[in-house]
Design an enzyme around this catalytic site. Sequence first.
Site, PDB file in Angstrom:
ATOM      1  N   GLY A  15       0.804  -1.226   0.000  1.00 15.48           N
ATOM      2  CA  GLY A  15       0.000   0.000   0.000  1.00 15.48           C
ATOM      3  C   GLY A  15       0.836   1.274   0.000  1.00 15.48           C
ATOM      4  CE  LYS A  19       3.968   0.296  -3.189  1.00 13.63           C
ATOM      5  NZ  LYS A  19       3.305   0.429  -4.468  1.00 13.63           N
ATOM      6  CB  VAL A  86      -6.685  -9.917   6.267  1.00 15.49           C
ATOM      7  CG1 VAL A  86      -5.371  -9.196   6.062  1.00 15.49           C
ATOM      8  CG2 VAL A  86      -7.827  -9.191   5.593  1.00 15.49           C
ATOM      9  CE  LYS A 148      -6.574  10.715   9.843  1.00 15.50           C
ATOM     10  NZ  LYS A 148      -7.022  12.047   9.628  1.00 15.50           N
ATOM     11  CG  ASP A 177      -3.150  12.182  15.929  1.00  7.99           C
ATOM     12  OD1 ASP A 177      -2.484  12.793  15.064  1.00  7.99           O
ATOM     13  OD2 ASP A 177      -4.193  12.638  16.410  1.00  7.99           O
ATOM     14  CG  HIS A 178       0.447  11.792  10.826  1.00 13.29           C
ATOM     15  ND1 HIS A 178      -0.826  11.482  10.438  1.00 13.29           N
ATOM     16  CD2 HIS A 178       0.708  12.986  10.284  1.00 13.29           C
ATOM     17  CE1 HIS A 178      -1.309  12.447   9.693  1.00 13.29           C
ATOM     18  NE2 HIS A 178      -0.393  13.376   9.576  1.00 13.29           N
ATOM     19  CE  LYS A 182       2.801  16.782  11.068  1.00 12.57           C
ATOM     20  NZ  LYS A 182       3.768  16.491  10.000  1.00 12.57           N
ATOM     21  CG  HIS A 240      -5.040  15.164  13.274  1.00  9.67           C
ATOM     22  ND1 HIS A 240      -4.366  13.996  13.561  1.00  9.67           N
ATOM     23  CD2 HIS A 240      -5.490  15.027  12.008  1.00  9.67           C
ATOM     24  CE1 HIS A 240      -4.412  13.198  12.507  1.00  9.67           C
ATOM     25  NE2 HIS A 240      -5.093  13.787  11.560  1.00  9.67           N
TER      26      HIS A 240
HETATM   27  P1  NAD Z   1      -3.797   1.302   0.307  1.00  9.99           P
HETATM   28  O1  NAD Z   1      -5.145   1.101  -0.288  1.00  9.99           O
HETATM   29  O2  NAD Z   1      -2.749   1.967  -0.509  1.00  9.99           O
HETATM   30  O3  NAD Z   1      -3.242  -0.088   0.812  1.00  9.99           O
HETATM   31  C1  NAD Z   1      -4.036  -1.079   1.402  1.00  9.99           C
HETATM   32  C2  NAD Z   1      -3.239  -2.374   1.527  1.00  9.99           C
HETATM   33  O4  NAD Z   1      -4.116  -3.391   2.022  1.00  9.99           O
HETATM   34  C3  NAD Z   1      -2.668  -2.906   0.226  1.00  9.99           C
HETATM   35  O5  NAD Z   1      -1.381  -3.419   0.502  1.00  9.99           O
HETATM   36  C4  NAD Z   1      -3.621  -4.042  -0.132  1.00  9.99           C
HETATM   37  O6  NAD Z   1      -3.010  -5.067  -0.878  1.00  9.99           O
HETATM   38  C5  NAD Z   1      -3.978  -4.571   1.227  1.00  9.99           C
HETATM   39  N1  NAD Z   1      -5.237  -5.331   1.237  1.00  9.99           N
HETATM   40  C6  NAD Z   1      -6.478  -4.914   0.903  1.00  9.99           C
HETATM   41  N2  NAD Z   1      -7.370  -5.926   1.068  1.00  9.99           N
HETATM   42  C7  NAD Z   1      -6.684  -6.999   1.538  1.00  9.99           C
HETATM   43  C8  NAD Z   1      -7.040  -8.327   1.935  1.00  9.99           C
HETATM   44  N3  NAD Z   1      -8.307  -8.786   1.889  1.00  9.99           N
HETATM   45  N4  NAD Z   1      -6.069  -9.146   2.373  1.00  9.99           N
HETATM   46  C9  NAD Z   1      -4.794  -8.724   2.447  1.00  9.99           C
HETATM   47  N5  NAD Z   1      -4.400  -7.487   2.102  1.00  9.99           N
HETATM   48  C10 NAD Z   1      -5.325  -6.631   1.638  1.00  9.99           C
HETATM   49  O7  NAD Z   1      -4.050   2.103   1.680  1.00  9.99           O
HETATM   50  P2  NAD Z   1      -3.006   3.059   2.469  1.00  9.99           P
HETATM   51  O8  NAD Z   1      -3.103   4.431   1.893  1.00  9.99           O
HETATM   52  O9  NAD Z   1      -1.677   2.422   2.549  1.00  9.99           O
HETATM   53  O10 NAD Z   1      -3.682   3.170   3.902  1.00  9.99           O
HETATM   54  C11 NAD Z   1      -3.690   2.090   4.831  1.00  9.99           C
HETATM   55  C12 NAD Z   1      -4.362   2.541   6.115  1.00  9.99           C
HETATM   56  O11 NAD Z   1      -3.655   3.607   6.704  1.00  9.99           O
HETATM   57  C13 NAD Z   1      -5.772   3.059   5.904  1.00  9.99           C
HETATM   58  O12 NAD Z   1      -6.545   2.674   6.994  1.00  9.99           O
HETATM   59  C14 NAD Z   1      -5.643   4.543   5.880  1.00  9.99           C
HETATM   60  O13 NAD Z   1      -6.809   5.182   6.353  1.00  9.99           O
HETATM   61  C15 NAD Z   1      -4.491   4.737   6.859  1.00  9.99           C
HETATM   62  N6  NAD Z   1      -3.740   5.944   6.602  1.00  9.99           N
HETATM   63  C16 NAD Z   1      -3.052   6.135   5.432  1.00  9.99           C
HETATM   64  C17 NAD Z   1      -2.295   7.269   5.237  1.00  9.99           C
HETATM   65  C18 NAD Z   1      -1.509   7.498   3.973  1.00  9.99           C
HETATM   66  O14 NAD Z   1      -0.726   8.454   3.968  1.00  9.99           O
HETATM   67  N7  NAD Z   1      -1.644   6.719   2.934  1.00  9.99           N
HETATM   68  C19 NAD Z   1      -2.234   8.250   6.246  1.00  9.99           C
HETATM   69  C20 NAD Z   1      -2.930   8.035   7.445  1.00  9.99           C
HETATM   70  C21 NAD Z   1      -3.673   6.879   7.592  1.00  9.99           C
END
Ligand code: NAD
Length: 484
Positions: A15, A19, A86, A148, A177-178, A182, A240
């Site tokens: 996801g 990265k 999962v 979150k 809570d990132h 900070k 936040h």
């Molecule tokens: P994303 O959609 O990019 O990644 C989701 C990941 O979950 C992927 O690796 C996908 O393969 C995996 N996945 C989905 N369904 C699956 C299943 N059934 N079995 C196994 N793996 C499965 O999402 P993201 O942006 O990386 O965000 C992840 C979490 O973090 C979310 O809850 C989001 O709200 C939170 N979040 C993200 C950010 C951000 O900057 N991207 C910031 C704060 C919070």
Amino acid sequence: NNSEPVLMMLFGATGDLAKRKLYPAFFRLFRQQVLNDHFAVIGTARRPWSDDHFREVVADAIADQNPTEPEQSAFLQHFYYQSHDVGDASHYQTLAKLADKLDQQYQLAGNRMYYLAMAPRFFGQIVTQLKAAKIIDTAGFNRVVLEKPFGTDYESANKLSQELTQVFPEKDIFRIDHYLGKEMIQNILTLRATNSLLESQWSNQYIDNVQITFAEALGVEQRGGYYDQTGALKDMVQNHILQVLSLLAMELPTKMSEAAIRTGKVAALKAVRIYNADEVAANFVRGQYTAGSLNNEQFAGYREEPAVDPKSRTETFVAGKFQIDNERWQGVPFYVRTGKRLTEKGTRINIVFKNLTANAEIATQNVLTIYIQPTEGFSLSLNGKALDNQSTTTPIRLSYRHDSQMMANTPEAYERLLHDVITGDATNFTHWDEVAQSWRIVDTIRQAWDQDDQPLPTYAAGTMGPKAAFDLVAKNDNQWIWQP
Ligand code: NAD
């Protein structure tokens, strides 16, 4: 250096969060030897990747830190990938075996950390399966890290919390809570605790009002689908903003332990008045951006954004006045505001002091500003004598900003927070008691809005929000402070 052996099991390894934030943070911790030879990472997601492909993805994610060749290969050899759905119980058996093997190979002492970088609807089933497959039955620590949103209201948050605590005790649940990672947020307590100049004035006797602004210049970008179901109140205020408010408002413990800080924050949140519908109408305003322009750039309105309902009533802006019913803060408005497509990106706190001198008519209010991002630092405005006139004053600002070179050497939020998880320090994470109280505060606002079918106030993209937000503070003879 503080290095604990640890196996990190990452759900959602393919996801965006992994990265952009997690692999770079792991690498920084590796460089500082917080992660040394005794760590391993199991990345999981549905895609059928090989270890080699996974390592290439991780290498890409850390490329801008310019690792040397030996450094990079030493780091990458700790990474393993396991294709995993999962929802499939048998997949957890495979994970359990791999975890045990790596535990042996890297001598990880049974220490495990589970990072759930996935949509929250999966959290419950993942932890339940981790327990069923006995993955968490090790001699070392077992900690779970999540992001979150923690629920969408008190009820759903409580249900999630119960699912989690059936597997992990609260002390092993690390809710990120990132913002709490900070630099300048962490500095709030230090500023208060080490400057008697400030802390001696930190009450309704001397403080007129407190302002917390989280302004964003961007619109919803590609997150329209998620955002349209969420809105600014749940996306920003529940987490936040109330976290920052609690750090500003709490009683300072005599000793700064994790437990004492949490107790202080929870007490501050419990003192925040929970509004009824009339009080919501009097103290909170929302808004939605319409088309607008700034610096010759044109912006579409919120309802025209991709994946947003053209009739959406979701707020992209909130401003409100919180009141804290305790001896220290009685009568001091805590104004908060946040929104998308405002004039600039900036997270700032302003503490506005009362004008109590005998010469109030020639003085302006002292203001302490804490700059959180993108610039970081603080400023204090004082009155001095105007040079050209005997009897008038001029405001003078004492100002300090961290420069970008200094900041480049300080740890990033995710790096600090991951370090804290590994060392078991939950100070900068959100405890369930805080989540629960924040939802109680926010739920009544949401409910009042849901029952109100008046047209939503709007604001043009590229401005600082609807007129109602300015009227809200003007009612109390205050004004929003927004100085560079
Ligand atoms: P994303 O959609 O990019 O990644 C989701 C990941 O979950 C992927 O690796 C996908 O393969 C995996 N996945 C989905 N369904 C699956 C299943 N059934 N079995 C196994 N793996 C499965 O999402 P993201 O942006 O990386 O965000 C992840 C979490 O973090 C979310 O809850 C989001 O709200 C939170 N979040 C993200 C950010 C951000 O900057 N991207 C910031 C704060 C919070």
